[in-house]
Structure formats: structure tokens, C-alpha cells
Design a protein around this motif. Structure first.
Motif, PDB file in Angstrom:
ATOM      1  N   HIS A 187       0.772  -0.949   0.227  1.00  0.00           N
ATOM      2  CA  HIS A 187      -0.069   0.360   0.038  1.00  0.00           C
ATOM      3  C   HIS A 187       0.936   1.299   0.054  1.00  0.00           C
ATOM      4  O   HIS A 187       0.617   2.066  -0.693  1.00  0.00           O
ATOM      5  CB  HIS A 187      -0.689   0.281   0.946  1.00  0.00           C
ATOM      6  CG  HIS A 187      -1.351   1.084   1.282  1.00  0.00           C
ATOM      7  ND1 HIS A 187      -1.495   2.566   2.083  1.00  0.00           N
ATOM      8  CD2 HIS A 187      -2.928   1.091   0.741  1.00  0.00           C
ATOM      9  CE1 HIS A 187      -2.472   3.290   2.224  1.00  0.00           C
ATOM     10  NE2 HIS A 187      -2.879   2.946   1.535  1.00  0.00           N
ATOM     11  N   ASP A 188       1.889   1.324   0.705  1.00  0.00           N
ATOM     12  CA  ASP A 188       2.700   2.433   0.476  1.00  0.00           C
ATOM     13  C   ASP A 188       3.795   2.792  -1.186  1.00  0.00           C
ATOM     14  O   ASP A 188       3.458   3.527  -0.790  1.00  0.00           O
ATOM     15  CB  ASP A 188       3.699   1.916   1.995  1.00  0.00           C
ATOM     16  CG  ASP A 188       3.909   2.782   3.017  1.00  0.00           C
ATOM     17  OD1 ASP A 188       2.174   3.275   3.360  1.00  0.00           O
ATOM     18  OD2 ASP A 188       3.580   2.169   4.112  1.00  0.00           O
ATOM     19  N   GLN A 189       3.475   1.618  -0.986  1.00  0.00           N
ATOM     20  CA  GLN A 189       4.540   1.832  -2.530  1.00  0.00           C
ATOM     21  C   GLN A 189       3.402   2.123  -3.534  1.00  0.00           C
ATOM     22  O   GLN A 189       4.078   2.512  -4.905  1.00  0.00           O
ATOM     23  CB  GLN A 189       5.275   0.197  -2.443  1.00  0.00           C
ATOM     24  CG  GLN A 189       6.052   0.505  -4.145  1.00  0.00           C
ATOM     25  CD  GLN A 189       6.437  -1.156  -4.255  1.00  0.00           C
ATOM     26  OE1 GLN A 189       6.333  -1.870  -3.594  1.00  0.00           O
ATOM     27  NE2 GLN A 189       7.312  -1.312  -5.571  1.00  0.00           N
ATOM     28  N   LEU A 190       2.644   1.113  -3.756  1.00  0.00           N
ATOM     29  CA  LEU A 190       1.524   1.448  -4.672  1.00  0.00           C
ATOM     30  C   LEU A 190       0.508   2.832  -4.171  1.00  0.00           C
ATOM     31  O   LEU A 190      -0.309   3.305  -5.627  1.00  0.00           O
ATOM     32  CB  LEU A 190       0.830  -0.014  -5.686  1.00  0.00           C
ATOM     33  CG  LEU A 190       1.828  -1.135  -5.601  1.00  0.00           C
ATOM     34  CD1 LEU A 190       1.080  -1.913  -5.882  1.00  0.00           C
ATOM     35  CD2 LEU A 190       2.542  -0.464  -7.344  1.00  0.00           C
ATOM     36  N   GLY A 191       0.144   2.900  -3.482  1.00  0.00           N
ATOM     37  CA  GLY A 191      -0.782   3.880  -2.970  1.00  0.00           C
ATOM     38  C   GLY A 191      -2.633   3.867  -3.059  1.00  0.00           C
ATOM     39  O   GLY A 191      -3.531   4.697  -2.705  1.00  0.00           O
TER      40      GLY A 191
END
Length: 736
Positions: A187-191
Motif C-alpha cells: 500500500h505504501d508503494q502503490l498508494g
């Protein structure tokens, strides 16, 4: 992750005293999981990924259904509603939903609590419904296993061990922690959560590649955001992944509309509440079950990752999961049972060594075994880092890079890269360097000592960068969870402007069992590499490096401790009581940890019992002991229950602490605390990889504490409690 037909391997062992029992060799049961719907029930249709208005239900068979009850923030598509219709109205879909929802009742409360602790949507729980059908023994033809279907390479990435006697992918608590960590990273990486779920299914590299393809097809800028439904529409994702995300969303929607769809589970399983205890490797499961007063079958249900009739491993303690209400009984009964077991003559040969890890790391030889003496060259004393050529790691987590070359002098230098301890140790853009210097081989030892002194100054600057970065993340997290003002006030009092750790933000525990090693300034997050270049064979340099650089970097001058204070933040709904004390000396660490457990631990501490037992003065009681080079800070927080007030809660805590300092623990209480400390230390070792902490550093620290557990007595605990809970350094904060 692969969502395919799963194979449920049933592990069963007859109760005996034999060394091992194999995994059942009979043919595995075939369990058809929801992925079959992708091929059989839901063919691709035009407009499947068209976005729908969640408030306008256009499906006649689902009249009255509310699609906005799920907390999973992903757009609603036509394919999602087709899966809602399948799970909610067709015979095959309803049966599949009910079976998985029914099995979820065992694990739901535990998984949802873990998600809440990370401030993540609770409906991510239903990933397990689609992955495994909530079957911890499910194994796919692709080799994925467990509730969350980890393949071996991803399991290794998140610290889940696989061996002949254990498969931690099948563990309930460990696999849940790993899955949540992986989803959080995605989630942090892809938003967005739909892209994170897609990456969980097919891998983040595949999703990032699909996003690039979609931008090209849609003629978007190279960095333009791309949504999941756009990837699915452009058919740049695997078909399975394009269906996977709508399936999870649909399962969540149906779960929130069970009454309307007549899918309520009237006879759910009892919820599993987990406690854990550290037990020596090789201990029979039957013995632990006897101590817990539960069946061996129940113990296996709590430990589906154990593949034999004994606690896995070859040395040291291993964590064993128990029903929560069996913990106290087990702590009291197991030591005596193990002593009696040890006195019995062995009835079967032991094929693997069972040794105490802080005593010896070598297998036990049988009496008839003779060791052939050979002249062997000296072995390197440094631990090699497999991912970094010519690099070794010291016991305190420092890396040493050795470059052998013909040279009269040795070149010494150092680089400190500040990494994010909460995000796979990724660099945060701050790098510090130590000026290179030369030393003759004969003068290398004093040169290393000088390098250490210079390095300590640079590490202090790097630590400031780390604290600032971590504080931002912590403030964001606790601003959402609550309690931020309390911990900001505690931190400001504990670390005033004149304090070297000013700016650090102390945090409340996100896991109430994980209360021993929360570090404000983790040395492993300052990735320090010392480079030596010259004629320096590794087999001759290891001991010199350990002597000069391997110990903890403790400041020469300890900062002044915070004075007693009281802060009111404009409300009296919550109370936080903290204590500042000097940094723990290595010889005092074990007694201090035991004293803190006896005072504040949620399952054992006298202060916790004073707040929660009998009159139930407070709810939401939690505690932590945070270690740092310049200070030790412990605290306990509570929310009083009416008609009780923060004054009542403070009085109960003070009374419990005073009683511990005056009288010390009973023998039974001290034995229980020893067991809990061994458990906490074992958890630290097992969680090292998931937290991306160098295991050698964790082992070194836990071994030092563990080696003194048996010898610490009541007098030691009382002395430690007097230092930890000194009234002249007590900090009280009220607010809410």
C-alpha cells in the motif's frame, strides 16, 4: 500469491515419546477454493470494470443491499457486483461463502485486531477467504501454503521459516503478521488498496510493469497515476488478478449484508485467543498439552506449523502458541513436568541436538562417538553477510567490508546510511561519512579504537536524522489511532531541549505482548559500514574488530534524567505514568526486564491487575519499556471506567509499584516472569526478519539477557524496581 485449487494436508501424529512423527503420508484432501469461480462461474463480459455508483444498486436480485458498509476503500465495479450476486444468491456461491465465513470465526477476532493495530482496513481479513478459505493447512499446486498462501520466496522475505519439522507459512499468528506487513508495504508503494491487493496476488513487479503498459496504451505521462480498474480494462494484468480484487471486495460486501441475504452463521466456532510461551526445542507437545490442561489436538490447532510431535528446532527456545486462558496454568506447571521428563531415561535415540543456545552452539555428541582430531586452520570469527560480498557483521550490527590488496598500510573509512526501520530498511536519503585514514598493520588495533571514537560523533548526527524521520511517521500513525498528545508530552518531559535525544517521540505499543524492545534509536537502523582496504586476511582480523567495534556505542557522558513532573492536557479521560531512569548496564538488563514485567505486563503485572481485576478501575491498559543509549523510559497508560477517575488509576498503579519495591515478587510470580521474559526474547529473535533487523544483533542482545534469567533473584528484582520506578523521575500526563 496464487489463488488456485488448494490441497489441505492433514497432519496427525499418535501421542508418543518418539523423537518425531512424519506428516501424514495419505493422499491430501482436495479443497475447491473460490478461485474456481474465475474459470467456471464468471466469464469476462464487456464493461466488467466500469465504475458504479455505490449508492445506486441496479441488481434486481440484490434489492436492499448496501455496498458502502465495507471499510475497504476500493471503487465498486460491475464485476464486483457479479461476484456479490454469486456469493449472495447462487446455491454454489452461497455454500462457498458460508463455509469460509464459518471457518473465519476461529481467526477473525485475532486478524481484525492486528489490522486495527496497524490502522489498516479490517475487511482485508477476507484476503484469507479467497486465498485459502481460512484453512491454515491449505497448499496450492504452485507451492503456496497457509491462511495467506505464501510461496517459499515470499515466506523467506518476511521471516517465515520452512524446514522438515516446521512450516511457518501455516502458523496463524506469524503468517498473519507477515501478510499484514506485506500488504502495508504494498500500500505504501502503490498508494491504493486495490493495487496493493493486485500486487499481493501477482507481485509488485508485475503490477508496476502493468502500470507502465497502461500509461503507454492510454498515452499518459510516465508518472501519471493509474487505477486498478484501468489496468483491468486494458488487460495488462493477469486475468486471475483482475478477478481477485473484485472477489475480495464482493466477499466483504456480502459479509456486511448477511442478514439481508439470510447467510448468518448461527453456530460459529469459538474465537481463538492466543498466548505464547517459550519452550526448549525438542520438548514433546504432549508434555506441553498436559501442562496447559488441554488436548494435544487443541495444541496442534494452535500450532498448525509444527510438523512433528515435538517443538521444532535444534537449540534454544521456540515459541509455542496456547489458548489465552491456559497460559497461567502452563507457566506454573510446565517447569516441574519438564524436570521430571529430564530425569527419565531416554527411550529413543535423539537425532538432533537440544542445547541451550547461550551455553553452546555445537551438537551434543553421543557417548560412543569419538571425535577425530585434525589440524585445522583458524576459522574466521566474523559472520559473513550473504547479500554483500566481502562483508561481515559484528555483534552490534555494524558491517565491515574487507578488501584485500597488496599494500603496506591499511586504509580505514566508514559510511553511515540512515534507513527506515519501518519500511524494509530503505534509505531515507541521509548519508554520513567518516574521513578516510591510514594505519600500519602493527598499529591497526589503536587505529580502530580511534576510529570508534570518531565514528561515535558521526553516529550521533545520523541518529538525529533517524529520530526526526521516525517521529514524523509515528506522529501520523498516532494522530489516527489516538494518544499522540500524551506521548508527545511524555517525550518532551523525558527528553527536554538540553537532552541529546531531544526530538525523539516515544510511542505506545501496537501489540500489547510486544512491550520489551521498542527502541527510540535502533542502532541497526543506522546502517554503518566500516571499510578496511589492505593486506588484512579475514581469519586474522575478526577478533581485533570485535574488541574495538563490536560493543554497544554508549555515550561517554550520560544525560541528566528528567525530574518528576505532572502535565494536564485539558481533560482527564486518559492517564499516562512514565518513569525515566539511567541506561541499563548489561549486567542489570535481565533484572530490569523482570521487574518491569512484574509491575506492568498486561498478563502478569501487579499494576495491570490493580487496574483491571476486582473493581476494574480502568480499560485499555498498556505498557512498554523503551531502551536507548541515553535513557531508559517505561510507562503505563490507562483509561479509567466511570465512576473511577485518573486519580483512582494513579493510586492503584502507585500502590502496586510500592508493594513490589517493598516486598518483591513471590517465587511463583518470579518463575512466571522468567517464563514471560524467555517468551519475549524468543519472539524478538523470531520477529527479527519480519522487522528487517540483523538477526546477529538481535541474538547478541537477547542472549545477554537470557543468560542471566535463572540467576536473578528477588533481591535483584527489587533493586532494579527501585531504579526503574523512582518517584523523583516519575512523569504523569493526563488528557483526553
Amino acid at each position: 500469491m496464487r489463488v488456485l485449487t488448494a490441497l489441505a494436508f492433514l497432519v496427525s501424529c499418535a501421542e508418543s515419546s518418539s523423537e518425531t512423527c512424519p506428516v501424514a503420508s495419505s493422499a491430501p484432501e482436495i479443497v475447491t477454493e473460490p478461485a474456481a469461480f474465475v474459470e467456471a462461474e464468471q466469464p469476462d463480459l464487456a464493461g466488467d470494470f466500469e465504475l458504479l455508483d455505490p449508492s445506486a444498486n441496479t441488481t434486481p436480485s440484490l434489492e436492499g443491499l448496501v455496498t458502502t458498509l465495507s471499510d475497504l476503500p476500493v471503487p465498486l465495479t460491475r464485476l464486483t457486483m457479479r461476484y456479490v450476486e454469486h456469493f449472495g444468491t447462487t446455491d454454489k456461491g452461497r455454500q462457498a461463502f458460508f463455509e469460509r465465513f464459518h471457518r473465519a470465526s476461529k481467526y477473525r477476532e485475532h486478524i481484525e485486531r492486528k489490522l486495527r493495530d496497524r490502522d489498516m482496513p479490517e475487511d482485508l481479513l477476507w484476503v484469507a477467504a479467497i486465498e485459502s478459505g481460512f484453512n491454515p493447512q491449505a497448499v496450492s499446486p504452485a507451492g503456496a501454503a497457509g491462511l495467506f498462501q505464501f510461496v517459499p520466496v515470499t515466506a523467506e522475505r518476511f521471516g517465515l521459516g520452512i524446514a522438515p519439522d516446521i512450516d511457518e507459512r501455516r502458523a496463524i499468528t506469524k503468517a498473519t503478521d507477515a501478510a499484514i506487513e506485506y500488504l502495508a508495504i504494498l500500500h505504501d508503494q502503490l498508494g491504493s488498496w486495490d493495487l496493493a491487493l493486485a500486487a499481493y496476488n501477482c507481485g509488485e513487479g508485475r503490477v508496476l510493469e502493468a502500470m507502465d503498459h497502461a500509461r503507454n496504451k492510454l498515452k499518459l505521462d510516465p508518472n501519471a497515476p493509474v487505477a486498478f480498474h484501468q489496468l483491468a480494462e486494458q488487460k495488462v494484468l493477469p486475468r486471475e488478478t483482475a478477478h481477485y480484487v473484485p472477489m475480495i471486495h464482493a466477499f466483504a460486501i456480502v459479509a456486511h449484508n448477511r442478514e439481508l441475504l439470510v447467510l448468518d452463521d448461527e453456530q460459529p466456532y469459538d474465537s481463538m485467543h492466543f498466548a505464547e510461551i517459550a519452550v526448549p526445542s525438542g520438548t514433546r507437545l504432549g508434555l506441553i498439552a498436559k501442562a496447559a490442561d488441554i488436548s494435544t489436538a487443541t495444541l496442534r490447532e494452535y500450532n498448525p506449523d509444527f510438523l512433528t510431535d515435538r517443538v521444532p528446532g535444534v537449540r534454544g527456545d521456540q515459541l509455542v502458541q496456547l489458548p489465552l486462558d491456559a497460559l497461567e496454568h502452563t507457566l506454573a506447571a510446565l517447569p516441574a513436568l519438564m524436570e521430571r521428563e529430564a530425569e527419565r531415561p531416554a527411550t529413543a535415540p535423539v537425532s538432533s541436538a537440544i542445547v541451550d543456545e547461550h551455553v553452546d552452539d555445537k551438537p551434543i555428541e553421543s557417548k560412543g562417538e569419538k571425535k577425530e582430531k585434525k589440524d585445522t586452520p583458524p576459522k574466521p570469527t566474523l559472520e559473513a553477510v550473504s547479500s554483500r560480498p566481502n562483508t561481515y557483521i559484528l555483534s552490534n550490527g555494524l558491517f565491515v567490508e574487507l578488501k584485500e590488496e597488496a599494500s603496506e598500510a591499511v586504509d580505514l573509512s566508514a559510511t553511515i546510511v540512515v534507513v527506515d526501520p519501518t519500511n524494509e530498511r530503505k534509505p531515507i536519503g541521509k548519508t554520513h561519512k567518516l574521513e578516510p585514514r591510514k594505519a600500519q598493520p602493527a598499529e591497526l588495533q589503536p587505529a580502530l579504537v580511534t576510529l570508534r571514537k570518531d565514528l561515535q560523533k558521526v553516529l550521533a548526527d545520523a541518529a538525529d536524522d533517524l529520530r526526526s524521520h521516525v517521529a514524523v511517521r509515528r506522529r501520523g500513525f498516532y494522530a489516527r489511532k489516538g494518544g499522540l498528545e500524551l506521548f508527545e508530552a511524555l517525550s518532551a518531559k523525558a527528553f527536554p531541549e538540553s537532552h541529546p535525544m531531544h526530538g525523539a517521540l516515544l510511542v505506545g505499543t501496537t501489540d500489547r505482548d510486544d512491550d520489551l524492545f521498542l527502541e527510540t534509536e535502533p542502532p541497526w537502523a543506522l546502517e554503518t559500514t566500516i571499510t578496511l582496504k589492505g593486506n588484512i586476511p579475514v581469519e586474522h582480523i575478526g577478533s581485533a574488530l570485535e574488541r574495538a567495534l563490536g560493543s554497544a556505542f554508549v555515550p561517554d557522558k550520560i544525560a541528566k534524567l528528567a525530574a518528576s513532573s505532572r502535565t494536564a492536557l485539558g481533560g482527564e479521560r486518559d492517564i499516562l505514568i512514565g518513569w525515566a531512569s539511567p541506561p541499563l548496564k548489561p549486567e542489570d538488563e535481565t533484572a530490569a526486564h523482570l521487574a518491569f514485567l512484574l509491575a506492568c505486563h498486561p498478563k502478569l503485572g501487579s499494576a495491570h491487575k490493580g487496574l483491571r481485576h476486582g473493581r476494574s478501575i480502568a480499560a485499555d491498559v498498556s505498557c512498554a519499556l523503551e531502551l536507548a543509549p541515553q535513557s531508559t523510559v517505561g510507562w503505563i497508560t490507562a483509561t479509567p471506567i466511570e465512576p473511577f477517575t485518573v486519580a483512582d488509576a494513579e493510586k492503584a498503579v502507585d500502590s502496586a509499584i510500592a508493594n513490589l519495591v517493598a516486598h518483591g515478587p513471590t517465587d511463583a510470580e518470579l518463575d512466571a516472569a522468567r517464563g514471560m521474559l524467555r517468551t519475549a526474547l524468543a519472539r524478538e529473535r523470531e520477529m527479527a526478519k519480519l522487522r528487517h533487523i540483523p538477526k546477529s544483533w538481535v541474538v547478541s542482545n537477547t542472549r545477554r539477557v537470557r543468560s542471566r534469567i535463572k540467576e536473578v533473584d528477588t533481591v535483584d528484582v527489587v533493586s532494579a524496581a527501585k531504579v526503574l520506578f523512582a518517584k523523583e523521575h516519575r512523569i504523569v500526563v493526563t488528557g483526553g
